[in-house]
Write an enzyme that holds these catalytic residues in place. Structure first.
Site, short mmCIF file in Angstrom:
data_model
loop_
_atom_site.label_atom_id
_atom_site.label_comp_id
_atom_site.label_asym_id
_atom_site.label_seq_id
_atom_site.Cartn_x
_atom_site.Cartn_y
_atom_site.Cartn_z
N SER A 1 -1.51 -13.70 6.78
CA SER A 1 -2.34 -14.91 6.65
C SER A 1 -3.15 -15.16 7.92
O SER A 1 -2.64 -15.03 9.03
CB SER A 1 -1.42 -16.10 6.38
OG SER A 1 -2.17 -17.29 6.34
N ILE B 1 -5.75 -21.34 16.55
CA ILE B 1 -6.84 -21.73 15.65
C ILE B 1 -6.64 -23.19 15.22
O ILE B 1 -7.59 -23.96 15.13
CB ILE B 1 -6.88 -20.81 14.40
CG1 ILE B 1 -6.92 -19.33 14.79
CG2 ILE B 1 -8.05 -21.19 13.49
CD1 ILE B 1 -8.13 -18.88 15.54
N GLY B 2 -5.39 -23.55 14.93
CA GLY B 2 -5.11 -24.93 14.54
C GLY B 2 -5.33 -25.19 13.06
O GLY B 2 -5.71 -26.30 12.66
N CYS C 1 3.79 -22.58 11.82
CA CYS C 1 2.60 -22.49 12.68
C CYS C 1 2.89 -23.18 14.01
O CYS C 1 3.22 -24.37 14.04
CB CYS C 1 1.39 -23.14 12.02
SG CYS C 1 -0.07 -23.03 13.07
N LYS D 1 7.78 -18.51 5.33
CA LYS D 1 7.46 -17.79 6.57
C LYS D 1 8.14 -18.46 7.76
O LYS D 1 7.87 -19.62 8.07
CB LYS D 1 5.95 -17.77 6.76
CG LYS D 1 5.50 -16.92 7.93
CD LYS D 1 4.04 -16.64 7.81
CE LYS D 1 3.52 -15.79 8.92
NZ LYS D 1 2.11 -15.48 8.77
N THR E 1 4.00 -16.18 14.70
CA THR E 1 3.74 -15.86 16.11
C THR E 1 4.76 -16.52 17.07
O THR E 1 5.42 -17.49 16.73
CB THR E 1 2.33 -16.34 16.51
OG1 THR E 1 2.20 -17.72 16.16
CG2 THR E 1 1.25 -15.55 15.79
N GLY F 1 0.70 -9.31 17.68
CA GLY F 1 0.39 -7.94 18.08
C GLY F 1 1.61 -7.20 18.60
O GLY F 1 2.73 -7.74 18.60
N GLY G 1 3.15 -7.15 15.00
CA GLY G 1 2.73 -6.01 15.80
C GLY G 1 2.72 -4.67 15.10
O GLY G 1 2.72 -3.63 15.76
N THR H 1 -2.68 -8.82 13.16
CA THR H 1 -3.55 -8.55 14.30
C THR H 1 -4.09 -7.11 14.30
O THR H 1 -5.21 -6.87 14.73
CB THR H 1 -2.76 -8.84 15.61
OG1 THR H 1 -2.29 -10.19 15.55
CG2 THR H 1 -3.62 -8.68 16.83
#
Ligand SMILES: Cc1cc2nc3c(=O)[nH]c(=O)nc-3n(C[C@H](O)[C@H](O)[C@H](O)COP(=O)(O)O)c2cc1C
Length: 320
Positions: free
Chosen positions: A25, A75-76, A134, A169, A197, A221, A248, A270
């Site tokens: 996403s 990004i928010g 997030c 997630k 992340t 990543g 990653g 990524t």
């Protein structure tokens, strides 16, 4: 036994995928942007950018910072809001040669249920992912995925709105990701996406200012891969539902680590920014890898990492 034709098909809840590769996403748009460079029929599914109940402009810029072996983003959750998305966007995505998974974000339990119901009701959407993890909007409220009890409440509320496959997630920014995973499973999740992340920060040493407008961001990543592999491994020990491993992944070897740790499918985020052909290459090489070992499908490798003092798996192939 020679000549086995391995199958790469996987089932996640009710979601049947021809390939075990999802596009993360926020990292693959709607697929349109990648169509000139990549064969979309060669991927399992695209997880669309997370959508919230109301439109969001996102965070102040800068929103991206390069880091060694990865990137920080904040990004928010910029998105046009559910209503606009359903009325003016979603119909354009019909006809993609792969499945589409809608992604839900929110700031209350009711938000998650509302957006989940709206997305899941649409034929274009094959499954729904709940982004409870997030890290870039924490100032606006709780990151639900950092609290096992809240995660359970969100999943229960969303579960009540749809029979479609519900993927939850999870955040790595917790003490025990396995504990949150267990709550999500008990509340009715069909699958788990592991991981979102990892929180991070970078500072400009000339100006002494944070390099992200939001001050903090989420690291993705290759830098986070070992964290993600461990998270998948730990979650797989505790739940029975399938796991979509991510963090990653850039090549077959990376993807195999996730399968061996216990993931049923993998997601590439990524990596697509540097090479849009990574997903296709992983699928081709995975097929070859299984065929070379006379393995009939992914179930022969999922969760098979040899841990403890067991005799390690020995490949007695080519080098004969
Ligand atoms: C620029 C960017 C935007 C992202 N946006 C979202 C998002 O909207 N919703 C979400 O669930 N994850 C989002 N993610 C997280 C990715 O989907 C993925 O889970 C994470 O980056 C780890 O995988 P990777 O290392 O392969 O990128 C975003 C990641 C990046 C780099």
């Amino acid at each position: 036994m020679v000549g086995v034709k391995p199958s790469l098909a996987v089932t996640i809840g009710k979601l049947e995928l021809a390939y075990p590769t999802l596009m993360g996403s926020g990292c693959y748009g709607t697929g349109e942007e990648y169509a000139p460079f990549a064969d979309l029929s060669k991927i399992g599914a695209i997880v669309l950018k997370s959508v919230t109940r109301l439109p969001r402009l996102g965070n102040p810029t800068p929103r991206l910072v390069h880091t060694p072996a990865g990137m920080l983003n904040a990004i928010g959750l910029q998105n046009p809001g559910l209503e606009w998305y359903l009325e003016r966007e979603l119909h354009k995505y019909a006809g993609r040669p792969c499945k589409l998974v809608g992604s839900v974000a929110g700031f209350s339990i009711d938000d998650y249920a509302y957006v989940c119901e709206g997305l899941a009701a649409r034929d274009e959407i094959a499954a729904v992912e709940l982004n409870v993890s997030c890290p870039n909007v924490a100032s606006e409220g709780e990151t639900f995925g950092c609290d096992a009890g809240l995660t359970g409440q969100v999943v229960r509320a969303a579960r009540a709105t749809t029979d479609k496959t519900l993927i939850v997630k999870l955040s790595p920014n917790v003490t025990s990701i396995a504990e949150v995973a267990c709550e999500a499973e008990a509340a009715g999740a069909d699958a788990l996406a592991v991981i979102n992340t990892v929180r991070g920060m970078a500072i400009d040493v000339e100006t002494w200012r944070p390099r992200l407008g939001n001050v903090t961001g989420g690291l993705s990543g290759p830098a986070i891969r070992p964290i993600a592999v461990l998270a998948v491994y730990e979650v797989a020990q505790r739940v029975k539902i399938p796991i979509v491993g991510q963090g990653g992944i850039e090549n077959l070897s990376d993807a195999l680590e996730f399968f061996l740790a216990g993931a049923t499918a993998v997601s590439i985020g990524t990596g697509n920014f540097t090479d849009p052909r990574i997903p296709e290459r992983i699928v081709d090489e995975l097929h070859e890898y299984l065929a070379r070992r006379n393995l009939s499908g992914l179930d022969e490798i999922v969760g098979r990492a040899n841990v403890g003092f067991a005799t390690p798996y020995q490949y007695e192939g080519d080098e004969g």
